[in-house]
Design a protein around this motif. Structure first.
Motif, mmCIF file in Angstrom:
data_model
loop_
_atom_site.group_PDB
_atom_site.id
_atom_site.type_symbol
_atom_site.label_atom_id
_atom_site.label_comp_id
_atom_site.label_asym_id
_atom_site.label_seq_id
_atom_site.Cartn_x
_atom_site.Cartn_y
_atom_site.Cartn_z
ATOM 1 N N PHE A 35 0.881 -1.170 0.000
ATOM 2 C CA PHE A 35 0.000 0.000 0.000
ATOM 3 C C PHE A 35 0.918 1.218 0.000
ATOM 4 O O PHE A 35 1.526 1.557 1.010
ATOM 5 N N LEU A 36 1.026 1.867 -1.138
ATOM 6 C CA LEU A 36 2.096 2.841 -1.349
ATOM 7 C C LEU A 36 2.017 4.053 -0.437
ATOM 8 O O LEU A 36 3.028 4.620 -0.063
ATOM 9 N N GLU A 37 0.798 4.468 -0.094
ATOM 10 C CA GLU A 37 0.677 5.697 0.684
ATOM 11 C C GLU A 37 0.758 5.450 2.180
ATOM 12 O O GLU A 37 0.617 6.370 2.972
ATOM 13 N N MET A 38 0.955 4.194 2.574
ATOM 14 C CA MET A 38 1.074 3.889 3.991
ATOM 15 C C MET A 38 2.535 3.589 4.323
ATOM 16 O O MET A 38 3.316 3.236 3.451
ATOM 17 N N THR A 39 2.867 3.704 5.622
ATOM 18 C CA THR A 39 4.246 3.428 6.011
ATOM 19 C C THR A 39 4.486 1.913 5.997
ATOM 20 O O THR A 39 3.555 1.120 5.928
ATOM 21 N N VAL A 40 5.769 1.556 6.089
ATOM 22 C CA VAL A 40 6.151 0.145 6.117
ATOM 23 C C VAL A 40 5.444 -0.560 7.281
ATOM 24 O O VAL A 40 4.835 -1.618 7.109
ATOM 25 N N LEU A 41 5.498 0.062 8.458
ATOM 26 C CA LEU A 41 4.879 -0.564 9.631
ATOM 27 C C LEU A 41 3.365 -0.695 9.446
ATOM 28 O O LEU A 41 2.772 -1.724 9.780
ATOM 29 N N GLY A 54 8.123 -7.852 14.463
ATOM 30 C CA GLY A 54 8.924 -9.062 14.289
ATOM 31 C C GLY A 54 9.174 -9.347 12.817
ATOM 32 O O GLY A 54 10.306 -9.634 12.401
ATOM 33 N N ALA A 55 8.121 -9.241 12.010
ATOM 34 C CA ALA A 55 8.246 -9.501 10.568
ATOM 35 C C ALA A 55 9.171 -8.481 9.926
ATOM 36 O O ALA A 55 10.011 -8.811 9.089
ATOM 37 N N MET A 56 9.046 -7.227 10.387
ATOM 38 C CA MET A 56 9.858 -6.150 9.831
ATOM 39 C C MET A 56 11.334 -6.399 10.132
ATOM 40 O O MET A 56 12.196 -6.230 9.272
ATOM 41 N N GLY A 83 14.738 -0.134 9.925
ATOM 42 C CA GLY A 83 15.156 1.258 9.766
ATOM 43 C C GLY A 83 14.173 2.086 8.956
ATOM 44 O O GLY A 83 14.281 3.310 8.906
ATOM 45 N N TYR A 84 13.216 1.418 8.322
ATOM 46 C CA TYR A 84 12.289 2.128 7.436
ATOM 47 C C TYR A 84 10.859 2.133 7.975
ATOM 48 O O TYR A 84 9.926 2.440 7.244
ATOM 49 N N ALA A 85 10.697 1.790 9.258
ATOM 50 C CA ALA A 85 9.363 1.576 9.818
ATOM 51 C C ALA A 85 8.369 2.672 9.456
ATOM 52 O O ALA A 85 7.236 2.392 9.084
ATOM 53 N N ASN A 86 8.816 3.935 9.569
ATOM 54 C CA ASN A 86 7.863 5.032 9.367
ATOM 55 C C ASN A 86 8.003 5.707 8.009
ATOM 56 O O ASN A 86 7.452 6.780 7.780
ATOM 57 N N LEU A 109 9.538 -6.131 1.877
ATOM 58 C CA LEU A 109 8.283 -5.788 2.536
ATOM 59 C C LEU A 109 7.205 -6.823 2.182
ATOM 60 O O LEU A 109 6.411 -7.224 3.034
ATOM 61 N N GLU A 110 7.236 -7.267 0.937
ATOM 62 C CA GLU A 110 6.260 -8.264 0.496
ATOM 63 C C GLU A 110 6.417 -9.565 1.301
ATOM 64 O O GLU A 110 5.436 -10.165 1.738
ATOM 65 N N VAL A 111 7.676 -9.975 1.527
ATOM 66 C CA VAL A 111 7.923 -11.178 2.330
ATOM 67 C C VAL A 111 7.490 -10.935 3.776
ATOM 68 O O VAL A 111 6.827 -11.770 4.396
ATOM 69 N N ALA A 112 7.837 -9.741 4.293
ATOM 70 C CA ALA A 112 7.490 -9.421 5.677
ATOM 71 C C ALA A 112 5.978 -9.433 5.883
ATOM 72 O O ALA A 112 5.473 -9.858 6.916
ATOM 73 N N ARG A 113 5.263 -8.965 4.865
ATOM 74 C CA ARG A 113 3.806 -8.913 4.983
ATOM 75 C C ARG A 113 3.229 -10.321 5.113
ATOM 76 O O ARG A 113 2.311 -10.556 5.883
ATOM 77 N N ALA A 114 3.804 -11.255 4.356
ATOM 78 C CA ALA A 114 3.336 -12.641 4.463
ATOM 79 C C ALA A 114 3.662 -13.199 5.849
ATOM 80 O O ALA A 114 2.868 -13.927 6.440
ATOM 81 N N LEU A 115 4.846 -12.821 6.384
ATOM 82 C CA LEU A 115 5.223 -13.303 7.719
ATOM 83 C C LEU A 115 4.330 -12.695 8.801
ATOM 84 O O LEU A 115 3.953 -13.359 9.753
#
Lengths: 289, 267
Positions: free
Chosen positions: B93-99, B123-125, B132-135, B149-155
């Motif tokens: 979701f491009l307009e949202m932060t990584v977290l 944890g996934a992040m 380092g890119y959470a926000n 991020l795609e892998v983290a999202r699945a985790l």
């Protein structure tokens, strides 16, 4: 000429427009639907309130406790049954369908009601006013609506920015197919957003019905004001919508101070100026097509 | 009688128009497995994952999860019931932060709330090295970080079955072992993994079983090295002389890490 008075009246009028435009903005932001029947649903809610008031002999504000949830349910059902089918690559189906709904509602109201001007009365409250310094008189009800608009916009923007459901709404607005893969059916979010927008339209319908009179065809004009507020403010931004609504309100009341018959024209002219020089609106946020 | 596998497909098929991408596909995946899938481009690998994940419907056949028919369930149902996918082309979701991206997955796919959802997301992040890119907004990430991020999202979805589609493509030679460690760690925590990959040495490092697909059917299946050494796989996928000795192994080991130039779909 004293411009302070129309300025303040215009800002308060902006509260009404903002309340009205918030639902329109919400539906556009989440689903990219431009609901052309939005004004007619507000008028429908005003008639609904009138019927409840006459049947149960209660105040319009109490009637709102019945009408707002009823409108929300109507919005939910409408989204799941009709509007959902219009969503897709092209905005045309939703424009055609909501335009059709607009015609149906106007004619149903004419059929079962009459073409007379109607008004909702709050007893004495709708005409009561308080006097501010510089001898400026402010209506209690417009002030109440203005504050209500700010409260509702604050709640909406807090929910969108900070809560898990707000995140979900933003995610759906960005990429519904991916939200489906994250465990939530986007159709449910759409229906919920529509329900909230319709609950808001009931409040806006009541406010419009108290502050001005209405008839079965007043919805079109309400829709135009809401549109202008949303576009001046910048698509998809709630606070921009409030700013846009206040600019529109002020343009109308200041215009009326110069030429009383040209109130609405003055609003349209300011809107056209924005379209010409600031087409992305106050907030300048780029919106995906 | 053996007990039912965690995931099973029976006669699974998928047609796109007249193109039969997947046909009569029977697969049994036991809990705890790391199943690697290789095959030439167009073999139906990604379609298989999409049909299991639910974003693409099956034309024929059945999918069973815990012996229960899930063929007609929606993608969102499967996400809530432990099947998470990391797609080849990331769509954050491009307009949202990584977290925030990860919180959507942990809140709604993993059905966690409050602190629990945050812990899962963080944890996934951390496991993909994006802390380092959470926000930062996801739109500011480079393609490779979007793949992370795609892998983290699945985790963050706290899956029982993790479907991975070419997550090593584009990684540098030094990053591949980190990824292999991550998958090994995920597997050790009890997650069943199905992993499609062209970077074969990453797969063989962690896979317990390997399948080679071609034209929507299983060409070879079994212990990873045995599959790579089988004559069919050597000729169809690796493009080697079917009868040569030990060539496959050296080919896999010496193969450059395929720095793929993928189009940036979000440009």
């Amino acid at each position: 000429m004293n411009l302070l008075d129309p300025l303040i009246q215009g800002i308060l009028l902006g509260g009404l427009y903002a309340l009205f435009a918030a639902g329109l903005s919400l539906m556009f932001g989440v689903m990219r639907i431009v609901n052309l029947a939005y004004g007619d649903f507000a008028v429908l809610a005003a008639y609904g309130t009138l019927i409840v008031v006459n049947a149960a002999l209660i105040s319009p504000l109490a009637a709102l406790l019945i009408v707002a949830p009823a409108m929300a349910v109507l919005g939910y059902i409408l989204q799941r049954t009709i509007l959902q089918r219009t969503l897709g690559l092209s905005p045309l189906p939703s424009l055609l369908v909501t335009f059709g709904l607009s015609i149906i509602i106007q004619n149903l109201l004419l059929m079962f009601g009459s073409a007379d001007q109607k008004r909702l009365s709050l007893g004495g409250v709708d005409t009561a006013s308080i006097t501010l310094p510089f001898d400026i008189r402010v209506g209690v009800f417009p002030l109440f609506i203005f504050l209500l608009a700010i409260v509702i916009l604050s709640i909406l923007s807090w929910v969108t920015a900070k809560t898990q459901y707000g995140r979900l709404v933003r995610a759906v607005s960005d990429d519904p197919a991916t939200v489906d893969l994250q465990g939530v059916n986007p159709k449910q979010i759409y229906a919920l957003a529509t329900a909230i927008a319709f609950g808001l339209v009931a409040i806006a319908g009541l406010a419009a019905g108290v502050q001005t009179s209405f008839n079965p065809t007043s919805g079109s004009m309400l829709l135009i004001f809401a549109f202008e507020a949303v576009i001046i403010g910048g698509l998809g931004s709630l606070w921009g919508t409030l700013g846009g609504a206040m600019i529109l309100g002020v343009a109308q009341t200041v215009g009326a101070a110069f030429a009383p018959a040209q109130q609405i024209l003055a609003g349209h002219l300011v809107f056209l100026l924005f379209l010409a020089f600031l087409p992305n609106g106050l907030t300048r946020r780029k919106v995906r097509a | 009688m053996s007990s039912a596998p965690l995931l099973e497909t029976q006669n699974l098929g998928r047609k796109f128009g007249q193109l039969q991408v997947l046909s009569d596909f029977d697969l049994r995946v036991e809990a705890g497995e790391v199943l690697g899938i290789i095959g030439p481009n167009g073999a139906g690998k990604s379609t298989l994952l999409s049909v299991i994940g639910g974003s693409v419907g099956a034309s024929t056949g059945r999918i069973l999860l815990d012996n229960e028919d899930i063929t007609r369930t929606s993608a969102s149902w499967r996400a809530r019931h432990g099947i998470a996918t990391s797609y080849q082309i990331p769509r954050p979701f491009l307009e949202m932060t990584v977290l925030e991206n990860l919180l959507v997955a942990s809140t709604f796919a993993a059905n966690a709330r409050g602190k629990k959802a945050e812990d899962l997301a963080i944890g996934a992040m951390k496991s993909v090295g994006l802390e380092g890119y959470a926000n930062n907004p996801a739109s500011s990430l480079r393609l490779l970080d979007r793949k992370r991020l795609e892998v983290a999202r699945a985790l963050a979805a706290n899956p029982r079955i993790l479907l991975l589609d070419e997550i090593a493509g584009g990684l540098t030679e030094s990053e591949v072992p980190e990824l292999v460690d991550l998958i090994r760690h995920v597997s050790a925590s009890g997650v069943t993994v199905i992993w499609i990959e062209h970077v074969v040495h990453a797969l063989t490092a962690v896979a317990t079983r390997l399948i080679c697909l071609t034209y929507g059917r299983i060409l070879a299946e079994g212990e990873p090295q045995a599959v790579l050494n089988s004559p069919e796989v050597r000729s169809v996928y690796l493009g080697l002389d079917p009868d040569g000795e030990n060539e496959a192994e050296s080919f896999v080991k010496n193969r450059p890490s395929e720095v793929q130039k993928e189009p940036n779909t979000h440009a």
